[in-house]
Design a protein around this motif. Structure first.
Motif, PDB file in Angstrom:
ATOM      1  N   LYS A 121     -16.808   2.789  31.328  1.00  0.00           N
ATOM      2  CA  LYS A 121     -17.184   1.916  32.436  1.00  0.00           C
ATOM      3  C   LYS A 121     -18.595   2.260  32.906  1.00  0.00           C
ATOM      4  N   HIS A 122     -19.254   1.320  33.551  1.00  0.00           N
ATOM      5  CA  HIS A 122     -20.555   1.623  34.153  1.00  0.00           C
ATOM      6  C   HIS A 122     -20.649   1.105  35.583  1.00  0.00           C
ATOM      7  N   PRO A 325     -30.989   8.205  32.240  1.00  0.00           N
ATOM      8  CA  PRO A 325     -30.423   6.905  31.868  1.00  0.00           C
ATOM      9  C   PRO A 325     -30.262   5.936  33.032  1.00  0.00           C
ATOM     10  N   VAL A 326     -30.117   6.443  34.258  1.00  0.00           N
ATOM     11  CA  VAL A 326     -30.006   5.552  35.417  1.00  0.00           C
ATOM     12  C   VAL A 326     -31.348   5.409  36.113  1.00  0.00           C
ATOM     13  N   LYS A 327     -31.982   6.519  36.446  1.00  0.00           N
ATOM     14  CA  LYS A 327     -33.248   6.459  37.181  1.00  0.00           C
ATOM     15  C   LYS A 327     -34.352   5.821  36.345  1.00  0.00           C
ATOM     16  N   GLY A 328     -34.194   5.814  35.015  1.00  0.00           N
ATOM     17  CA  GLY A 328     -35.194   5.211  34.143  1.00  0.00           C
ATOM     18  C   GLY A 328     -35.015   3.722  33.924  1.00  0.00           C
ATOM     19  N   SER A 384     -31.152  -3.469  28.597  1.00  0.00           N
ATOM     20  CA  SER A 384     -30.677  -3.612  27.220  1.00  0.00           C
ATOM     21  C   SER A 384     -29.246  -3.109  27.086  1.00  0.00           C
ATOM     22  N   ILE A 385     -28.569  -3.553  26.036  1.00  0.00           N
ATOM     23  CA  ILE A 385     -27.218  -3.073  25.785  1.00  0.00           C
ATOM     24  C   ILE A 385     -27.254  -1.580  25.474  1.00  0.00           C
ATOM     25  N   GLY A 386     -28.340  -1.102  24.852  1.00  0.00           N
ATOM     26  CA  GLY A 386     -28.485   0.332  24.597  1.00  0.00           C
ATOM     27  C   GLY A 386     -28.562   1.132  25.881  1.00  0.00           C
ATOM     28  N   GLU A 387     -29.251   0.601  26.877  1.00  0.00           N
ATOM     29  CA  GLU A 387     -29.327   1.283  28.173  1.00  0.00           C
ATOM     30  C   GLU A 387     -27.960   1.310  28.838  1.00  0.00           C
ATOM     31  N   LEU A 388     -27.217   0.201  28.736  1.00  0.00           N
ATOM     32  CA  LEU A 388     -25.860   0.164  29.287  1.00  0.00           C
ATOM     33  C   LEU A 388     -24.992   1.227  28.626  1.00  0.00           C
ATOM     34  N   ASP A 393     -22.165   6.394  28.521  1.00  0.00           N
ATOM     35  CA  ASP A 393     -21.949   7.630  27.757  1.00  0.00           C
ATOM     36  C   ASP A 393     -22.188   8.866  28.621  1.00  0.00           C
ATOM     37  N   ALA A 394     -23.114   8.750  29.577  1.00  0.00           N
ATOM     38  CA  ALA A 394     -23.407   9.880  30.464  1.00  0.00           C
ATOM     39  C   ALA A 394     -22.413   9.977  31.613  1.00  0.00           C
ATOM     40  N   GLY A 395     -21.461   9.046  31.677  1.00  0.00           N
ATOM     41  CA  GLY A 395     -20.483   9.045  32.758  1.00  0.00           C
ATOM     42  C   GLY A 395     -21.081   8.650  34.085  1.00  0.00           C
ATOM     43  N   LEU A 396     -22.171   7.873  34.041  1.00  0.00           N
ATOM     44  CA  LEU A 396     -22.879   7.472  35.248  1.00  0.00           C
ATOM     45  C   LEU A 396     -22.607   5.998  35.555  1.00  0.00           C
TER      46      LEU A 396
END
Length: 418
Positions: A121-122, A325-328, A384-388, A393-396
């Motif tokens: 989940k995100h 991954p979030v702040k970027g 992007s889907i990669g960013e999602l 993946d980072a649990g964020l």
């Protein structure tokens, strides 16, 4: 490993699919839903939003509303508006918008995979938003709105999909009122079913792209059924939830844009000066002669800003880029560098000075808002889907309004009885 299994679908008869298929329940308010179902007795929205069958004195969440949804659904099944598949199948569900096609697999995912984090989940969910769909699914004894899942593209699945599409006739092929084309093929050959099921079992992670609240609701009903049936085996249908799974390379995320209602007490000139301190800014000349595509940001780290009847291209300075991954994320950087410190938008989830505008509405909508009730608007480069995937993946968690998925999956094309 992910358990993604075929299922006994209840689906529209071929001649009625275009009349039954409806946009998801949550794209409408009550008044809009009532208007949408007027003169459309077969529309699945009558079931998804059964309060449309009552006058406004009946509360949306009244017990009678859920019972009405149940009765409408199973009456349509009894009358033959829907058919029952005779074996467990997968389905290819293809949507085409503006010449671009995305193709997914309709199937059932495991509630245990959701609980154990195989399905990632995100977004957080809110109990009050889940309650309605929990009641709807439980009363109808069926899942009626598929969850939008994504996975890293798999060659074996793609080969089956491409072969079935090229060799078989779709059971549904229609263009909806909004111009979106919907095609569905049945995957019913045992060998193809085995390939797909095994291929998904080798995929490490599945991601919720859209529909977090619907997913959480379906899963909670499944666990409620387990409590009510302590001798369950795990094979019962309530252990699985209806999904459409898209490979990442056949999926598009649209921009989710921002409009702010005032400049936090600044003049346009003072605000533009602040923006120039944060970004490399250039005016887009002859913007009125350019297409929307030309005005949009072209890459990550770029924003198109509409201020004072002019479009500007704002480029992030190298020093401000962030590998987190979030702040970027571009939405995070705009929030942290400009919206919060300059415009005073501390919490975009609760601040009524900011509005979020889906990319499907185009840049003209940003201009319209600045001409009416807003002072500045920002067109975003899409997440992007990669960013999602990286965030999940980072649990964020993603910031609010980071992704806009289009076209929307139609409800009513597939029903999973539980």
């Amino acid at each position: 490993m992910a358990v993604i299994r075929p299922f006994f679908s209840i689906r529209p008869s071929e001649e009625k699919a275009d009349k039954i298929a409806a946009l998801p329940y949550d794209v409408y308010n009550r008044e809009e839903a009532k208007a949408a179902v007027a003169n459309h007795p077969l529309s699945f929205l009558n079931i998804d939003r059964a309060e449309t069958q009552f006058d406004d004195t009946v509360d949306t969440y009244d017990e009678r509303v859920y019972q009405k949804a149940h009765d409408l659904l199973w009456d349509m099944v009894e009358k033959g508006d829907f058919i029952r598949e005779k074996k467990r199948c997968y389905y290819i569900y293809e949507l085409t918008m503006n010449g671009r096609t995305q193709t997914g697999i309709t199937a059932c995912a495991s509630i245990d995979d959701y609980a154990n984090g195989v399905i990632k989940k995100h977004e957080n969910t809110r109990a009050e938003k889940e309650a309605d769909r929990i009641h709807h699914v439980d009363t109808c004894n069926a899942q009626t709105g598929p969850i939008f899942l994504a996975y890293r593209s798999n060659k074996r699945i793609n080969e089956v999909v491409d072969r079935v599409k090229s060799s078989d006739t779709p059971v549904y092929d229609f263009v909806a009122d909004d111009g979106i084309r919907h095609c569905v093929w049945v995957i019913d050959k045992d060998a193809d079913i085995a390939v797909i099921e095994q291929a998904f079992s080798s995929i490490g992670e599945i991601y919720i792209a859209d529909g977090h609240h619907r997913a959480a609701s379906a899963v909670k009903v499944g666990f409620m059924r387990r409590e009510a049936n302590p001798d369950y085996t795990g094979e019962e249908e309530f252990n699985y939830f209806l999904s459409v799974l898209f490979p990442d390379d056949r999926l598009m995320i649209m921009d989710y844009n921002r409009a702010v209602k005032d400049l936090n007490g600044m003049s346009k000139e003072d605000f533009l000066a602040k923006v120039c301190e944060i970004f490399d800014v250039s005016e887009i000349e002859h913007a009125s002669d350019q297409s929307e595509e030309q005005l949009r940001p072209k890459q990550k780290g770029e924003y198109s800003m509409f201020l004072g009847e002019k479009w500007y291209l704002c480029r992030l300075k190298e020093a401000d880029k962030n590998p987190d991954p979030v702040k970027g994320l571009d939405v995070s950087l705009l929030q942290d560098l400009l919206l919060d410190p300059v415009l005073g938008i501390k919490d975009p989830k609760t601040d009524d000075r900011i509005d979020f505008i889906g990319g499907i509405r185009g840049l003209k909508e940003l201009e319209r808002r600045v001409h009416t009730d807003c002072a500045v608007a920002f067109a975003m480069y899409p997440t992007s889907i990669g960013e999602l995937f990286a965030v999940a993946d980072a649990g964020l968690l993603m910031p609010p309004k980071s992704t806009w998925f289009e076209p929307k999956l139609r409800s009513g094309l597939f029903i999973h009885e539980i």
